[in-house]
Write a protein that holds these residues in place. Structure first.
Motif, short mmCIF file in Angstrom:
data_model
loop_
_atom_site.label_atom_id
_atom_site.label_comp_id
_atom_site.label_asym_id
_atom_site.label_seq_id
_atom_site.Cartn_x
_atom_site.Cartn_y
_atom_site.Cartn_z
N TRP A 161 0.95 -1.38 0.07
CA TRP A 161 0.13 0.15 0.08
C TRP A 161 0.93 1.08 -0.04
O TRP A 161 0.37 2.34 -0.25
CB TRP A 161 -0.93 -0.01 1.00
CG TRP A 161 -1.88 -0.96 0.96
CD1 TRP A 161 -2.27 -2.23 1.32
CD2 TRP A 161 -3.31 -0.50 0.18
NE1 TRP A 161 -3.42 -2.78 0.71
CE2 TRP A 161 -4.22 -1.87 0.08
CE3 TRP A 161 -3.59 0.67 -0.66
CZ2 TRP A 161 -5.17 -1.67 -0.62
CZ3 TRP A 161 -4.80 0.82 -1.31
CH2 TRP A 161 -5.60 -0.25 -1.37
N VAL A 162 2.10 1.11 0.26
CA VAL A 162 3.05 2.38 0.38
C VAL A 162 2.98 2.87 -1.33
O VAL A 162 3.26 3.91 -1.41
CB VAL A 162 4.34 1.84 0.77
CG1 VAL A 162 5.42 2.75 0.14
CG2 VAL A 162 4.42 1.62 2.01
N PHE A 163 3.07 1.85 -2.23
CA PHE A 163 2.86 2.31 -3.52
C PHE A 163 1.62 2.38 -4.06
O PHE A 163 1.26 3.46 -4.85
CB PHE A 163 3.51 0.92 -4.38
CG PHE A 163 5.11 0.75 -3.90
CD1 PHE A 163 6.14 1.77 -4.29
CD2 PHE A 163 5.60 -0.42 -3.27
CE1 PHE A 163 7.41 1.61 -4.01
CE2 PHE A 163 6.77 -0.52 -3.12
CZ PHE A 163 7.85 0.38 -3.27
N LEU A 164 0.67 1.60 -3.73
CA LEU A 164 -0.87 1.76 -4.33
C LEU A 164 -1.37 2.93 -3.98
O LEU A 164 -2.16 3.28 -4.84
CB LEU A 164 -1.60 0.30 -3.85
CG LEU A 164 -0.97 -1.01 -4.20
CD1 LEU A 164 -1.73 -2.18 -3.78
CD2 LEU A 164 -1.29 -1.08 -5.81
N ILE A 165 -1.17 3.50 -2.90
CA ILE A 165 -1.83 4.49 -2.27
C ILE A 165 -1.57 5.85 -3.37
O ILE A 165 -2.23 6.88 -3.47
CB ILE A 165 -1.46 5.35 -1.24
CG1 ILE A 165 -2.28 6.13 -0.37
CG2 ILE A 165 0.08 5.69 -1.04
CD1 ILE A 165 -2.23 6.38 1.01
N ASN A 166 -0.42 5.94 -4.19
CA ASN A 166 0.07 6.68 -5.01
C ASN A 166 -1.17 6.87 -6.26
O ASN A 166 -1.21 7.77 -6.79
CB ASN A 166 1.22 6.63 -5.80
CG ASN A 166 2.63 6.44 -4.72
OD1 ASN A 166 2.60 7.41 -3.89
ND2 ASN A 166 3.67 5.81 -5.15
N VAL A 167 -1.48 5.73 -6.70
CA VAL A 167 -2.60 5.79 -7.79
C VAL A 167 -3.75 6.91 -7.72
O VAL A 167 -3.93 7.69 -8.69
CB VAL A 167 -3.02 4.24 -8.08
CG1 VAL A 167 -3.97 4.32 -9.38
CG2 VAL A 167 -1.84 3.37 -8.25
#
Length: 487
Positions: free
Chosen positions: A169-175
């Protein structure tokens, strides 16, 4: 289009929102990944080299292409390239979050860095181009201050996501954030170009420079596993040296270089960038290894480790502008000498943080000392980098200083574990990490002292100030360091 947008009007606020959120995506992601490393290392069975590349894959492409990204915006439209960068960053973030193995994650991180190189220079160039002159400094100052707040929130958010959900989610929250930025930018940000920009792009310089940085990074990262005499290590290191030498030759001969070498005719500019390299190499090691050590060796939770360094950001937000004003009165040499020395003391204290460390007793004191040292250092350093060249090169000087800082952090993450003797050990094993961390802090303290010596010998007592606003920003762990006022 003429620069006529006012900060106090709705359109101005929308433009500021888009640029702050856009640049915040790139800066926050660089810091929160350090917090997620132990968890993703365990889940993906990643060794030390793979974890290093998870950090360096992003920094490598960002550092190698950030100057080209600014040139692309000047040529093809700053909003166009900014939106393209945000979209690219979002897709790469999605790939990071869904990565089934560490190899895919590293490749996606490289793609993220390309997106960051497209959006980062454009975010500030947009503000400079579209706001009315009387509001420009306020807009840039607000961008820098809000970016600092975003940088402060990032580690807390990352630690919370890792602890309650997953490192993915550290990366997915960027979308969803990227989708918001794109919608706001397309609706409210006007398109601008630099009509005076050179007609050609320095693609050869970008390729050769990337090969140089990539070769050195790969060679030093592979050294602990393969050995210094392995053909792959020797070959990639040779490629790196040849690539950097080739970059200098390309820039010297190019009719439209992205790095005009004439800027280095200024002794103050050259010395400032050498000091930048030393200071930011130390920072690259500190902001990676302290967070790792707190989780792996000291037993802190991801959330506690993520918030441990927040006082550094808080002190810099409060003190950096004052340090810049003081340096303008007394000259940059003294603060640029004393600041890194104070940081060196902090790193010696950090070296003592080990198993069962107590935050108020063992961690907070060096954090506060580091914040004071960086507050004294960075604003004078950035102002001197800009003020020591002709005003027409202010944008180039800022971009160079930014690229030097990022390249220093990149190489530090590659070299420090090797220099500290980790061998083929693991960055998630407390037995292997503890001595590596301790020696790394001593090495970083030496780098800070070297930066102080360079500043003392090469930076003038008084600096000429440029009359052009800053086009980009220098960063500690990708957090804007000081209000980008007219320097």
């Amino acid at each position: 289009m003429n620069a006529d947008i006012r900060l106090g009007r709705p359109t101005g606020r929308w433009v500021l929102l888009a640029t702050v959120l856009g640049s915040g995506l790139a800066s926050i992601d660089a810091t929160v990944v350090n917090i997620a490393l132990p968890r993703l290392g365990e889940e993906l069975h990643a060794g030390a080299a793979a974890l290093q590349w998870t950090v360096n894959g992003y920094t490598l492409s960002l550092a190698a292409l950030i100057l080209l990204g600014g040139s692309l915006g000047d040529h093809y439209g700053r909003r166009t390239v900014f939106v393209l960068g945000v979209g690219w960053f979002a897709l790469a973030s999605l790939l990071c979050g869904l990565a089934p193995n560490v190899e895919t994650l590293i490749a996606a991180r490289v793609l993220q860095g390309i997106g960051g190189a497209l959006l980062t220079p454009g975010s500030l160039a947009i503000l400079e181009a579209v706001f009315a002159r009387e509001d420009r400094a306020k807009a840039i100052g607000a961008w820098s201050g809000l970016g600092g707040v975003a940088g402060a929130i990032g580690p807390f958010l990352g630690g919370w996501l890792v602890e309650v959900a997953s490192w993915r989610w550290v990366f997915l929250i960027n979308v969803p954030l990227a989708v918001l930025v794109i919608l706001v930018a397309l609706r409210h940000v006007p398109e601008t170009r630099d009509t005076d920009a050179p007609r050609g792009l320095d693609l050869a310089g970008a390729v050769v420079g990337a090969a140089g940085l990539g070769g050195l990074t790969y060679g030093f990262t592979a050294w602990p596993t393969l050995g210094g005499g392995h053909p792959v290590v020797l070959g990639t290191l040779a490629l790196g040296v040849a690539g950097l030498a080739g970059f200098v030759l390309v820039e010297r001969r190019s009719p439209h270089p992205m790095l005009p070498l004439t800027v280095f005719s200024s002794r103050a500019f050259s010395a400032t960038n050498l000091a930048t390299f030393a200071v930011y190499a130390a920072n690259g090691g500190v902001f990676l290894l302290v967070v790792l050590n707190l989780q792996v060796v000291a037993g802190f939770s991801p959330l506690a480790a993520g918030t441990a360094m927040l006082p550094v950001t808080a002190l810099m937000l409060v003190l950096s502008s004052r340090a810049g004003a003081l340096a303008e009165r007394i000259g940059p040499r003294l603060p640029m000498t004393l600041g890194p020395l104070i940081c060196a003391v902090a790193l010696v204290l950090f070296a003592r943080v080990g198993p069962d460390a107590d935050y108020p007793r063992d961690v907070l004191p060096p954090v506060l000392v580091l914040g004071l040292g960086l507050s004294a250092t960075v604003a004078p350093l950035t102002a001197t980098a800009l003020g020591s060249v002709d005003s027409r090169y202010a944008g180039v000087a800022s971009g160079v200083n930014n690229a030097v800082a990022r390249a220093a952090g990149l190489l530090a993450v590659a070299v420090l574990p090797l220099a500290a003797g980790i061998g083929t050990g693991s960055l998630t094993d407390p037995v292997a990490l503890a001595p590596t961390y301790r020696w790394s802090m001593w090495i970083c303290a030496g780098l800070m002292a070297a930066g102080a010596l360079i500043a003392f010998l090469g930076v003038p007592g008084r600096a000429r100030t440029a009359d052009t606003p800053v086009r980009t920003h220098c960063a500690v762990a990708d957090t804007p360091l000081h209000p980008a006022e007219k320097l």
